[in-house]
Design an enzyme around this catalytic site. Structure first.
Site, PDB file in Angstrom:
ATOM      1  N   ASN A  93      -6.287  -7.963  -2.846  1.00  0.00           N
ATOM      2  CA  ASN A  93      -5.708  -7.944  -1.613  1.00  0.00           C
ATOM      3  C   ASN A  93      -5.046  -6.994  -0.572  1.00  0.00           C
ATOM      4  O   ASN A  93      -4.802  -7.924   0.422  1.00  0.00           O
ATOM      5  CB  ASN A  93      -5.410  -9.531  -1.875  1.00  0.00           C
ATOM      6  CG  ASN A  93      -6.557 -10.914  -2.371  1.00  0.00           C
ATOM      7  OD1 ASN A  93      -7.192 -10.817  -2.122  1.00  0.00           O
ATOM      8  ND2 ASN A  93      -5.936 -11.347  -3.492  1.00  0.00           N
ATOM      9  N   TYR A  94      -3.878  -5.979  -1.375  1.00  0.00           N
ATOM     10  CA  TYR A  94      -3.062  -5.585  -0.975  1.00  0.00           C
ATOM     11  C   TYR A  94      -2.727  -4.412  -1.193  1.00  0.00           C
ATOM     12  O   TYR A  94      -1.813  -3.170   0.019  1.00  0.00           O
ATOM     13  CB  TYR A  94      -1.257  -6.718  -1.685  1.00  0.00           C
ATOM     14  CG  TYR A  94      -1.273  -7.727  -1.396  1.00  0.00           C
ATOM     15  CD1 TYR A  94      -0.617  -8.717   0.489  1.00  0.00           C
ATOM     16  CD2 TYR A  94      -1.843  -8.665  -1.948  1.00  0.00           C
ATOM     17  CE1 TYR A  94      -0.719  -9.437   0.960  1.00  0.00           C
ATOM     18  CE2 TYR A  94      -1.477 -10.443  -1.664  1.00  0.00           C
ATOM     19  CZ  TYR A  94      -1.085 -10.568  -0.218  1.00  0.00           C
ATOM     20  OH  TYR A  94      -0.936 -12.083   0.144  1.00  0.00           O
ATOM     21  N   LEU A  95      -3.826  -3.952  -1.584  1.00  0.00           N
ATOM     22  CA  LEU A  95      -4.098  -2.713  -1.993  1.00  0.00           C
ATOM     23  C   LEU A  95      -5.251  -1.649  -1.129  1.00  0.00           C
ATOM     24  O   LEU A  95      -6.160  -2.459  -1.241  1.00  0.00           O
ATOM     25  CB  LEU A  95      -3.884  -2.002  -3.102  1.00  0.00           C
ATOM     26  CG  LEU A  95      -2.386  -2.511  -4.429  1.00  0.00           C
ATOM     27  CD1 LEU A  95      -2.458  -2.012  -5.734  1.00  0.00           C
ATOM     28  CD2 LEU A  95      -1.045  -2.007  -3.493  1.00  0.00           C
TER      29      LEU A  95
ATOM     30  N   SER B 223      -2.494  -8.231  -6.438  1.00  0.00           N
ATOM     31  CA  SER B 223      -2.333  -7.373  -5.053  1.00  0.00           C
ATOM     32  C   SER B 223      -4.083  -5.687  -5.285  1.00  0.00           C
ATOM     33  O   SER B 223      -3.488  -5.472  -4.183  1.00  0.00           O
ATOM     34  CB  SER B 223      -1.495  -6.130  -5.801  1.00  0.00           C
ATOM     35  OG  SER B 223      -1.115  -5.694  -7.123  1.00  0.00           O
TER      36      SER B 223
ATOM     37  N   SER C  94       1.069  -1.413  -0.003  1.00  0.00           N
ATOM     38  CA  SER C  94      -0.053  -0.541   0.212  1.00  0.00           C
ATOM     39  C   SER C  94       0.637   1.478  -0.412  1.00  0.00           C
ATOM     40  O   SER C  94       0.465   2.127  -0.931  1.00  0.00           O
ATOM     41  CB  SER C  94      -1.023  -0.089   0.969  1.00  0.00           C
ATOM     42  OG  SER C  94      -1.450  -1.099   0.740  1.00  0.00           O
TER      43      SER C  94
END
Length: 755
Positions: free
Chosen positions: A712-714, A709, A585
C-alpha cells in the site's frame, strides 16, 4: 572453382539480361553440385577433423533453420481455427471476447476526451519519419520467459546450473507438446490486458461496459442435529432456528478469548435476545447459565472431519468452488474479462473488531438480496436475484468502480464488491497514487520551508496546523478522523491527539527537546515513540499544553477537514496519506541504495531488501503480534542450522584428508576426489549461510508486518528497478498474487527508475 567464377562474371558483363540469368543459374547449380560431392566424400576423409566438425555444425544449423520455420507455420495454422471458434462461441453466449490493442486502436472512439498515459509518451519505439505513430504491441512475456531471463542474469553457481537444465528440457518435448504450449501461451497473451499502454478517459467515467452475475450469498442456516443439545441452567432446551443460529455463532468461538470479555458477552446477549421468541426471552435471562458445550464439540468434530476428507471429496469441493469462481468470480469490463475480488457475501456472525472495540460481540445480520444495490451497464445482461427475491436497486453509474453494495448493521458503513487488485481499475488507482507522491517530491522542500515559517505565526491555529504537518511529514502519522463518542474504539491520529498522549522532556538520554508519544492508532495498535524535535516545535507544544486537562485536545484549533483543505491548497491531490506514501517510498529507495552490495549472494540481497522494507514498516508503525508458532519454527530452524554445521565440520575433515592423500600420490584419481570434496564443502557453506540469513530475517521480522507497506505505501517500481539492477528474481520479492497486482510496474520500470 575460381576459374568458373571468373568466366561467369565475364559472361554477366557481356551478355544480355536473359542470358545473364540463365548462365548464373547454371553456374550456381554446378557450384552446389561440387560442394555436395565434396561434402559427401569428406565423411571418409580424416585429414582435418576440425574442418569436418565445423562442416557438421554448419550442416546441423542449416537443417534446423530449414525445418523450424515450417513447423512454426503449421503450429499457427493449427491454433487459429480453434481461436476463431472460441470467439464465435463466446459471442453466442452473450459475452464479447477481449480484443487485442491493435483491434481497439482501429475502432472509432466515443466523444469522450482522452489523455495519453506515460507509456504513450515514449515515442522513440513507435515514431517514424512521417511524424505519425506506428502501433507495435509489445510481446507479452510469460512467467516462464521472465524466470529464464532472470536466471541468465544471476551470477550464483546454483542458478547457472538451473539455467542449463532449463535450456535442455524444452528440447525433449514432442511436437504435440510444443503445439499445446504454443496454444497456452497464445491464450495467456490474449487474456493479459496491458491497460497501462492504452489511453485513459478524462471525463470521470471508470468504464463503458460492465456485466457481471452479482454476488454469491451465504448458505442458508441448517438446524443442529437433535443429538446436539443446548442447556440452560443444567436443563436441555430446544431453541427456534433464529435463536439457535445466533447461539451457534457463540459456540464456534467458545475457546476464543473474545467470549471471556465482558463487553463481548454483554453485546452478544443483548442482540441474541432480539432473535428469541417471547417464551425463550422469559426463560433465558442469564448468559452465565447457558451451556454451549455440545454445540462447540459438534463444530470441532465437523472441522476435524473436513481435515480428514478423502481425495475424492476434496476434489469435488474444489470443483464446486471452481465452478462458482468461473460463474461469479469474473466480470466483463470494456470487452475484457476481469477478476472480481470478493464476490461472496460475508456470512452472518459476531462482530469482533480490533483491540477493545466497544461493539465487539454484536450480531452481524444475514445480508439479503433486498439489501443489495447492483451496478452494471444499461446494455448488459443484468444479474438475476435468487428466485422469489428482488434487488434493492439496480444502477448504471460508470463514475464508480463497485459492482454491488450494501450497508452493514454494526457501524452503518457501506460494503462493496470490487474488482481484484490485479484489475485495471485497481492498478490505475495505485499508479495514480504513486505518481501523486512523486509530484510531492518536487515541491516537498518548499512545503517544509513554509510550515517552518508558520511555527512563528501570530495565529495559534496556523501554528497548530504547522506543528501537526511537521509530525505527519517526519513521523508518517495518520491525520486521524473525527468520530462520534462511543461509536468506535478510542483510536486517534495526529489531529485528534490529546494532552494525555504526549510528554515533553527538555533533555532525555543525552538528547534535547524530546517528545514521547503513547496512543492507540488505527486498528487499536499502540504507537509508542520517543523522538527529538526542533526547538521551536518543542516550545510550541509547551504553549499548546498550557492550562489544559489530560483529556483535552492537543490541537484544539485543528481538525482533519481544516488540515486536508490546507494540503489541497499547497498541492493538488495532496493529503496526509500522500505524505505517508512519499516518505515510505523515499525511505525504501534510500535504504536500498545504502544496503545494496554487488558482491552479496542472492540470499544476502533479499535480506537487505527485507531490512529496507522493515525500516519503512517501523516508520509507518506496522506492527504485529509475534506468531503463535514463532518459537517452535525458530527452534526447528536452529536444529537445521546445527545439523548443517555438523555436516560442514565432517565435510571439512574429509577435504583435509583428501588434500593429504593428493599431496602424497599426485595421481588423477586423488585430484578428482579432492575436487569433489572441495565442491561439497562450498555447497554446504552456501546452504548454511542461507539458513543463517533466514534465521536473522525471521527474528528481525518477529513483530513487524512487512506486507502492509509493501502493498500500500511502497511504489512497486522501486522494487522492480532494484531487482533488475541487482539481478534478483522478482519472485524473491513479490509472490504470484503481488506480481499480478503490480504487473504494470513490472512491465514499466527499468533498472534506472528513480522515485
Amino acid at each position: 572453382m575460381s576459374g568458373q567464377h571468373g568466366h561467369g562474371h565475364a559472361q554477366v558483363n557481356s551478355g544480355s539480361k536473359g542470358s545473364e540469368t540463365h548462365k548464373h543459374k547454371e553456374k550456381h547449380k554446378e557450384h552446389r553440385h561440387k560442394e555436395h560431392k565434396k561434402e559427401k566424400h569428406s565423411n571418409s576423409d580424416h585429414k582435418d577433423p576440425s574442418e569436418k566438425k565445423l562442416r557438421d555444425k554448419e550442416k546441423l544449423k542449416h537443417s534446423n533453420g530449414g525445418s523450424e520455420k515450417p513447423r512454426e507455420k503449421r503450429r499457427e495454422e493449427k491454433v487459429q481455427p480453434s481461436h476463431v471458434d472460441k470467439i464465435k462461441k463466446e459471442k453466442e453466449n452473450g459475452f464479447v471476447r477481449e480484443r487485442s490493442p491493435s483491434a481497439l486502436k482501429s475502432e472509432p472512439e466515443e466523444d469522450n476526451s482522452f489523455y495519453p498515459s506515460p507509456q504513450h509518451l515514449k515515442t522513440s519505439k513507435r515514431e517514424y519519419e512521417g511524424g505519425g505513430f506506428e502501433y507495435r504491441p509489445k510481446k507479452i512475456k510469460s512467467e516462464h520467459d521472465k524466470k529464464a531471463k532472470k536466471r541468465k542474469q544471476e551470477h550464483e553457481e546454483y542458478e547457472e546450473e538451473e539455467e542449463d537444465e532449463e535450456d535442455i528440457k524444452p528440447k525433449k518435448k514432442t511436437r504435440d507438446q510444443k503445439a499445446t504450449q504454443g496454444k497456452k501461451m497464445k491464450k495467456e497473451e490474449e487474456e493479459k490486458w496491458k491497460w497501462w499502454e492504452e489511453e485513459r478517459s478524462t471525463d470521470g467515467s471508470k468504464w463503458r461496459f460492465l456485466e457481471h452475475k452479482g454476488p454469491v450469498f451465504a448458505a442458508p442456516y441448517e438446524a443442529m442435529p437433535d443429538k446436539v443439545r443446548f442447556y440452560y441452567d443444567g436443563k436441555s432446551m430446544k431453541l427456534k432456528p433464529p435463536a439457535e443460529e445466533v447461539a451457534t455463532f457463540f459456540a464456534k468461538m467458545l475457546d476464543h478469548e473474545y467470549t471471556t470479555k465482558d463487553i463481548f458477552r454483554k453485546n452478544f446477549f443483548k442482540d441474541w435476545r432480539k432473535e428469541m421468541t417471547s417464551e425463550e426471552k422469559s426463560k433465558l435471562t442469564d448468559l452465565n447459565k447457558c451451556d454451549f458445550g455440545e454445540m462447540s464439540e459438534y463444530f470441532k468434530a465437523q472441522s476435524e472431519a473436513r481435515k480428514q476428507m478423502s481425495k475424492e471429496e476434496k476434489q469435488k469441493l474444489k470443483e464446486e468452488n471452481e465452478r462458482l469462481l468461473q460463474e461469479y468470480g469474473f466480470c466483463i469490463m470494456d470487452n475484457h474479462k476481469e477478476r472480481i475480488g470478493n464476490f461472496r457475501i460475508e456470512p452472518p456472525g459476531l462482530f469482533r473488531g480490533r483491540g477493545d472495540h466497544p461493539k465487539m460481540g454484536m450480531l452481524k445480520r444475514r445480508i439479503q438480496p433486498e439489501d443489495i444495490i447492483i451496478n452494471c451497464s444499461k446494455d448488459s445482461k443484468q444479474p438475476k436475484p435468487p428466485p422469489g427475491t428482488n434487488w434493492k436497486e439496480v444502477r448504471h453509474d460508470n463514475k464508480v468502480t463497485w459492482l454491488a453494495s450494501w450497508t452493514e448493521n454494526i457501524q452503518g458503513s457501506i460494503k462493496y464488491i470490487m474488482l481484484n487488485p490485479s484489475s485495471r481499475i485497481k492498478g490505475e488507482k495505485d499508479w495514480q497514487k504513486y505518481e501523486t507522491a512523486r509530484r510531492l517530491k518536487k515541491c516537498v522542500d518548499r512545503l517544509r520551508t513554509q510550515y517552518r515559517d508558520d511555527w512563528k505565526s501570530k495565529e495559534m491555529r496556523i501554528r497548530q496546523r504547522a506543528v501537526a504537518l511537521y509530525f505527519i511529514d517526519k513521523l508518517a502519522l495518520r491525520a486521524g478522523n473525527e468520530k462520534e463518542e462511543g461509536e468506535t474504539a478510542d483510536t486517534v491520529g495526529c489531529c485528534s491527539l490529546r494532552v494525555e498522549h504526549i510528554k515533553l522532556y527538555p533533555k532525555m538520554d543525552e538528547q534535547e527537546y524530546v517528545v514521547e508519544f503513547d496512543f492507540l492508532g488505527k486498528d487499536s495498535i499502540r504507537y509508542y515513540n520517543k523522538i527529538p524535535v526542533e526547538k521551536r516545535v518543542f516550545k510550541n507544544l509547551q504553549l499548546f499544553l498550557e492550562n489544559k486537562q489530560p483529556e483535552d485536545d492537543l490541537f484544539d484549533r485543528l481538525n482533519t477537514s481544516i488540515l486536508n483543505k490546507h494540503l489541497q491548497e499547497l498541492m493538488d491531490g495532496l493529503t496526509a496519506k500522500v505524505f505517508r506514501t512519499y516518505n515510505a517510498s523515499i525511505t525504501l529507495q534510500q535504504q536500498l541504495k545504502e544496503l545494496a552490495c554487488p558482491d552479496d549472494s542472492l540470499p544476502a540481497k533479499v535480506l537487505s531488501y527485507n531490512r529496507a522494507n522493515r525500516a519503512v514498516a517501523i516508520l509507518c508503525n506496522h506492527q504485529r503480534a509475534p506468531p503463535k508458532t514463532f518459537e517452535k519454527s525458530m527452534q526447528n530452524l536452529q536444529t537445521k542450522i546445527d545439523e548443517k554445521q555438523n555436516q560442514l565440520c565432517a565435510a571439512r575433515k574429509q577435504l583435509k584428508s583428501a588434500k593429504a592423500e593428493h599431496r602424497a600420490s599426485h595421481d588423477e584419481k586423488s585430484r578428482r576426489v579432492l575436487e569433489v570434496k572441495r565442491k561439497a564443502v562450498q555447497r554446504i557453506e552456501e546452504q548454511l549461510m542461507k539458513l543463517q540469513v533466514q534465521a536473522t530475517d525471521r527474528e528481525e521480522n518477529k513483530q513487524i508486518a512487512l506486507g502492509t507497506s509493501k502493498l500500500n505505501y511502497l511504489d512497486p517500481r522501486i522494487s522492480v528497478a532494484w531487482c533488475k539492477k541487482w539481478a534478483v528474481p522478482i519472485e524473491k520479492i513479490y509472490n504470484k498474487t503481488q506480481r499480478e497486482k503490480f504487473a504494470w510496474a513490472i512491465d514499466m520500470a527499468e533498472k534506472d527508475f528513480e522515485f
